[in-house]
Write a protein that holds these residues in place. Structure first.
Motif, mmCIF file in Angstrom:
data_model
loop_
_atom_site.group_PDB
_atom_site.id
_atom_site.type_symbol
_atom_site.label_atom_id
_atom_site.label_comp_id
_atom_site.label_asym_id
_atom_site.label_seq_id
_atom_site.Cartn_x
_atom_site.Cartn_y
_atom_site.Cartn_z
ATOM 1 N N HIS A 91 -11.269 3.933 -1.650
ATOM 2 C CA HIS A 91 -11.204 3.357 -2.989
ATOM 3 C C HIS A 91 -12.514 2.660 -3.329
ATOM 4 O O HIS A 91 -13.420 2.571 -2.512
ATOM 5 C CB HIS A 91 -10.021 2.405 -3.132
ATOM 6 C CG HIS A 91 -9.854 1.501 -1.961
ATOM 7 N ND1 HIS A 91 -10.738 0.520 -1.679
ATOM 8 C CD2 HIS A 91 -8.920 1.496 -0.982
ATOM 9 C CE1 HIS A 91 -10.345 -0.089 -0.576
ATOM 10 N NE2 HIS A 91 -9.259 0.478 -0.139
ATOM 11 N N LYS A 105 -1.533 -2.780 -8.267
ATOM 12 C CA LYS A 105 -0.825 -1.486 -8.232
ATOM 13 C C LYS A 105 0.650 -1.676 -8.546
ATOM 14 O O LYS A 105 1.240 -0.918 -9.308
ATOM 15 C CB LYS A 105 -0.963 -0.847 -6.848
ATOM 16 C CG LYS A 105 -2.336 -0.263 -6.641
ATOM 17 C CD LYS A 105 -2.290 0.935 -5.703
ATOM 18 C CE LYS A 105 -3.562 1.728 -5.832
ATOM 19 N NZ LYS A 105 -4.478 1.572 -4.718
ATOM 20 N N VAL A 106 1.250 -2.708 -7.917
ATOM 21 C CA VAL A 106 2.673 -2.976 -8.155
ATOM 22 C C VAL A 106 2.890 -3.260 -9.640
ATOM 23 O O VAL A 106 3.813 -2.742 -10.272
ATOM 24 C CB VAL A 106 3.150 -4.165 -7.295
ATOM 25 C CG1 VAL A 106 4.554 -4.593 -7.698
ATOM 26 C CG2 VAL A 106 3.127 -3.798 -5.824
ATOM 27 N N GLN A 107 2.001 -4.063 -10.194
ATOM 28 C CA GLN A 107 2.097 -4.411 -11.608
ATOM 29 C C GLN A 107 2.035 -3.155 -12.485
ATOM 30 O O GLN A 107 2.807 -2.991 -13.418
ATOM 31 C CB GLN A 107 0.930 -5.352 -11.951
ATOM 32 C CG GLN A 107 1.204 -6.266 -13.107
ATOM 33 C CD GLN A 107 2.455 -7.092 -12.893
ATOM 34 O OE1 GLN A 107 2.706 -7.555 -11.798
ATOM 35 N NE2 GLN A 107 3.253 -7.237 -13.916
ATOM 36 N N ALA A 108 1.109 -2.257 -12.132
ATOM 37 C CA ALA A 108 0.943 -1.025 -12.912
ATOM 38 C C ALA A 108 2.214 -0.176 -12.835
ATOM 39 O O ALA A 108 2.637 0.412 -13.823
ATOM 40 C CB ALA A 108 -0.254 -0.239 -12.390
ATOM 41 N N GLN A 109 2.824 -0.142 -11.634
ATOM 42 C CA GLN A 109 4.071 0.625 -11.482
ATOM 43 C C GLN A 109 5.162 0.063 -12.376
ATOM 44 O O GLN A 109 5.898 0.797 -13.019
ATOM 45 C CB GLN A 109 4.566 0.563 -10.036
ATOM 46 C CG GLN A 109 3.771 1.430 -9.084
ATOM 47 C CD GLN A 109 4.014 1.019 -7.642
ATOM 48 O OE1 GLN A 109 5.045 0.466 -7.317
ATOM 49 N NE2 GLN A 109 3.038 1.271 -6.790
ATOM 50 N N LYS A 124 -8.841 -10.035 2.838
ATOM 51 C CA LYS A 124 -7.397 -10.077 2.639
ATOM 52 C C LYS A 124 -7.088 -10.369 1.171
ATOM 53 O O LYS A 124 -6.217 -9.743 0.566
ATOM 54 C CB LYS A 124 -6.811 -11.175 3.523
ATOM 55 C CG LYS A 124 -5.343 -11.013 3.778
ATOM 56 C CD LYS A 124 -4.929 -11.940 4.913
ATOM 57 C CE LYS A 124 -3.579 -11.547 5.451
ATOM 58 N NZ LYS A 124 -3.244 -12.230 6.680
ATOM 59 N N GLU A 174 -3.019 9.924 5.498
ATOM 60 C CA GLU A 174 -4.456 9.741 5.312
ATOM 61 C C GLU A 174 -4.709 8.822 4.138
ATOM 62 O O GLU A 174 -3.962 8.798 3.177
ATOM 63 C CB GLU A 174 -5.089 11.090 5.020
ATOM 64 C CG GLU A 174 -5.254 11.905 6.280
ATOM 65 C CD GLU A 174 -6.062 13.155 6.011
ATOM 66 O OE1 GLU A 174 -7.027 13.063 5.233
ATOM 67 O OE2 GLU A 174 -5.713 14.188 6.562
ATOM 68 N N HIS A 175 -5.766 8.092 4.203
ATOM 69 C CA HIS A 175 -6.038 7.154 3.110
ATOM 70 C C HIS A 175 -7.222 7.621 2.284
ATOM 71 O O HIS A 175 -8.240 8.014 2.810
ATOM 72 C CB HIS A 175 -6.326 5.764 3.667
ATOM 73 C CG HIS A 175 -5.216 5.286 4.520
ATOM 74 N ND1 HIS A 175 -5.400 4.896 5.811
ATOM 75 C CD2 HIS A 175 -3.900 5.186 4.272
ATOM 76 C CE1 HIS A 175 -4.232 4.558 6.330
ATOM 77 N NE2 HIS A 175 -3.319 4.718 5.413
ATOM 78 N N LYS A 176 -7.008 7.542 0.989
ATOM 79 C CA LYS A 176 -8.122 7.896 0.106
ATOM 80 C C LYS A 176 -9.067 6.697 0.040
ATOM 81 O O LYS A 176 -8.620 5.559 0.033
ATOM 82 C CB LYS A 176 -7.580 8.185 -1.297
ATOM 83 C CG LYS A 176 -6.925 9.536 -1.407
ATOM 84 C CD LYS A 176 -6.216 9.661 -2.730
ATOM 85 C CE LYS A 176 -4.723 9.494 -2.529
ATOM 86 N NZ LYS A 176 -3.956 9.118 -3.647
ATOM 87 N N LYS A 234 -7.544 -7.349 -0.854
ATOM 88 C CA LYS A 234 -6.496 -6.360 -0.606
ATOM 89 C C LYS A 234 -5.203 -6.772 -1.315
ATOM 90 O O LYS A 234 -4.537 -5.944 -1.937
ATOM 91 C CB LYS A 234 -6.274 -6.251 0.900
ATOM 92 C CG LYS A 234 -5.321 -5.151 1.268
ATOM 93 C CD LYS A 234 -5.446 -4.837 2.740
ATOM 94 C CE LYS A 234 -4.342 -3.903 3.161
ATOM 95 N NZ LYS A 234 -4.557 -3.339 4.475
ATOM 96 N N ILE A 235 -4.873 -8.052 -1.213
ATOM 97 C CA ILE A 235 -3.659 -8.540 -1.893
ATOM 98 C C ILE A 235 -3.771 -8.271 -3.385
ATOM 99 O O ILE A 235 -2.830 -7.801 -4.022
ATOM 100 C CB ILE A 235 -3.469 -10.055 -1.640
ATOM 101 C CG1 ILE A 235 -3.106 -10.306 -0.181
ATOM 102 C CG2 ILE A 235 -2.392 -10.622 -2.555
ATOM 103 C CD1 ILE A 235 -3.185 -11.762 0.229
ATOM 104 N N ARG A 254 -5.562 -6.003 -4.925
ATOM 105 C CA ARG A 254 -5.455 -4.570 -5.213
ATOM 106 C C ARG A 254 -4.004 -4.111 -5.195
ATOM 107 O O ARG A 254 -3.536 -3.423 -6.092
ATOM 108 C CB ARG A 254 -6.231 -3.768 -4.160
ATOM 109 C CG ARG A 254 -7.694 -3.555 -4.478
ATOM 110 C CD ARG A 254 -8.239 -2.348 -3.717
ATOM 111 N NE ARG A 254 -7.857 -2.325 -2.326
ATOM 112 C CZ ARG A 254 -8.542 -2.896 -1.332
ATOM 113 N NH1 ARG A 254 -9.651 -3.566 -1.595
ATOM 114 N NH2 ARG A 254 -8.129 -2.810 -0.088
ATOM 115 N N ILE A 255 -3.263 -4.530 -4.137
ATOM 116 C CA ILE A 255 -1.864 -4.105 -4.033
ATOM 117 C C ILE A 255 -1.070 -4.677 -5.193
ATOM 118 O O ILE A 255 -0.272 -3.988 -5.825
ATOM 119 C CB ILE A 255 -1.262 -4.539 -2.681
ATOM 120 C CG1 ILE A 255 -1.982 -3.823 -1.540
ATOM 121 C CG2 ILE A 255 0.225 -4.235 -2.643
ATOM 122 C CD1 ILE A 255 -1.500 -4.203 -0.159
ATOM 123 N N SER A 256 -1.305 -5.938 -5.498
ATOM 124 C CA SER A 256 -0.565 -6.592 -6.569
ATOM 125 C C SER A 256 -0.807 -5.891 -7.900
ATOM 126 O O SER A 256 0.120 -5.681 -8.687
ATOM 127 C CB SER A 256 -0.998 -8.057 -6.645
ATOM 128 O OG SER A 256 -0.209 -8.730 -7.572
#
Lengths: 239, 126
Positions: free
Chosen positions: A7, A62-66, A52, A3-5, A55-56, A58-60
């Motif tokens: 955002h 998140k990856v950076q934060a990780q 798009k 399931e997706h939260k 979305k890119i 947002r994902i980027s």
């Protein structure tokens, strides 16, 4: 499928609204224009690209934060003593250097404390390494819990701890040293070592002028040896 | 018949093994090539050609621990191709595996899965 939260809405949603309004106007005002179909296609394409892109991003992010989180975790690991959870020598050096440069900048004195577990070698030799580890962990926890939140506590090596106490005076240094000695005095070992109790010797030094770090640590260390010579289970301050 | 697409992993690019016979398309590793689009262009081209004639179910299986922004864009483009394939009524799915020591990677996977209609399985591996 997971399931997706939901955002946060993209700022592009506002642009979408604007685009829709513009399109509606164009359609109203140029009803018969044969280019309308092309315009509609282009607008759809533009919207998809916009989504798009968001979305890119947002994902980027998140990856950076990780990656940043992992870096911090690794940095903490590299600066921590595994057995006691205190800072290790490397971690402590960073704090020491920062404090020394603060001293040369604003003249704020800081205290150093070298703390040694009394008769540690004897504990280790006669009761084994497991009990030695217990002594290190117990003393580390006891000392740390008596320090102020802005003090830095490290295991400097072997059974020796080095504490950094920013914003100290000779009086506070003496009070804290006394408190630490009393906190450890008489802590009893577990059942496998009946009669064994712990104590520490503490050497303090108030660093008031910029000098090589090694020299200041040596002075606290000298004071600790003085406390040992005076019968252990106590503290001494370097002049 | 198309040739199997194989690329060894490098420090900055993932290992790739796209098998046209089994329909399993694997990517594994970290992805931050210096020229991301250059790296992914032949892979995208292979995928496009493959999907145009693939009859068997397609399963893209990914285990990617780090992605630069360009790689994220290229992955999304690939997912769109797979999604279109799925919408044409053909079997396609994506399996996304992430490492247990990086639980936040789950969020990234969920973000990718959003807006896609094909099955997107997210699995944690120990």
């Amino acid at each position: 499928m997971t399931e997706h939260k939901p955002h946060e809405p993209d700022p592009s949603r506002f642009e979408e609204k604007e685009l829709e309004q513009r399109l509606e106007r164009v359609f109203r005002e140029h009803e018969d224009n044969p280019l309308l179909e092309e315009i509609e296609w282009l607008a759809g394409k533009y919207l998809r690209l916009e989504r798009k892109l968001h979305k890119i991003t947002r994902i980027s992010d998140k990856v950076q934060a990780q990656v940043m989180e992992l870096n911090t975790r690794l940095g903490n690991l590299a600066a921590t003593d595994q057995l006691t959870g205190l800072l290790n020598r490397r971690g402590m050096y960073e704090h020491l250097e920062a404090e020394m440069s603060r001293l040369s900048r604003d003249g704020a004195p800081f205290g150093l404390m070298v703390i040694d577990i009394d008769y540690f070698k004897r504990i280790n030799d006669s009761h084994g390494h497991a009990l030695g580890d217990w002594a290190l962990q117990t003393v580390a926890q006891t000392l740390q819990s008596r320090c102020r939140s802005y003090d830095s506590c490290s295991r400097w090596g072997g059974e020796e701890f080095l504490f950094l106490l920013p914003g100290s005076s000779r009086d506070t240094l003496a009070q804290i040293a006394q408190k630490l000695v009393e906190a450890v005095r008489g802590i009893a070992a577990p059942a496998e070592a009946p009669g064994l109790t712990l104590s520490i010797s503490v050497g303090g030094y108030l660093c008031q002028a910029a000098e090589p770090l090694q020299q200041s640590i040596q002075k606290a260390d000298d004071a600790m040896y003085q406390a040992k010579q005076e019968g252990r289970d106590g503290y001494a301050l370097h002049e | 018949m198309m040739e199997r697409l194989i690329r060894d992993a490098s420090k900055a690019s993932p290992a790739i093994d796209f098998d046209p016979v089994s329909g399993v398309l694997r990517m594994q590793g970290e992805s931050y090539p210096e020229n991301t689009f250059e790296f992914f262009r032949p892979i995208m081209a292979w995928l496009r050609d493959y999907l145009a004639q693939a009859a068997a179910p397609v399963s893209m299986e990914l285990e990617l621990s780090y992605l630069n922004t360009g790689s994220i864009k290229c992955l999304m483009d690939m997912f769109d191709l797979l999604d279109a394939h799925h919408q044409e009524g053909k079997a396609a799915r994506i399996v996304w595996r992430y490492h247990a020591n990086n639980p936040r990677a789950l969020e990234t996977a969920e973000e990718f899965a959003e807006d896609l209609s094909l099955p997107f399985l997210i699995e944690q591996h120990p």
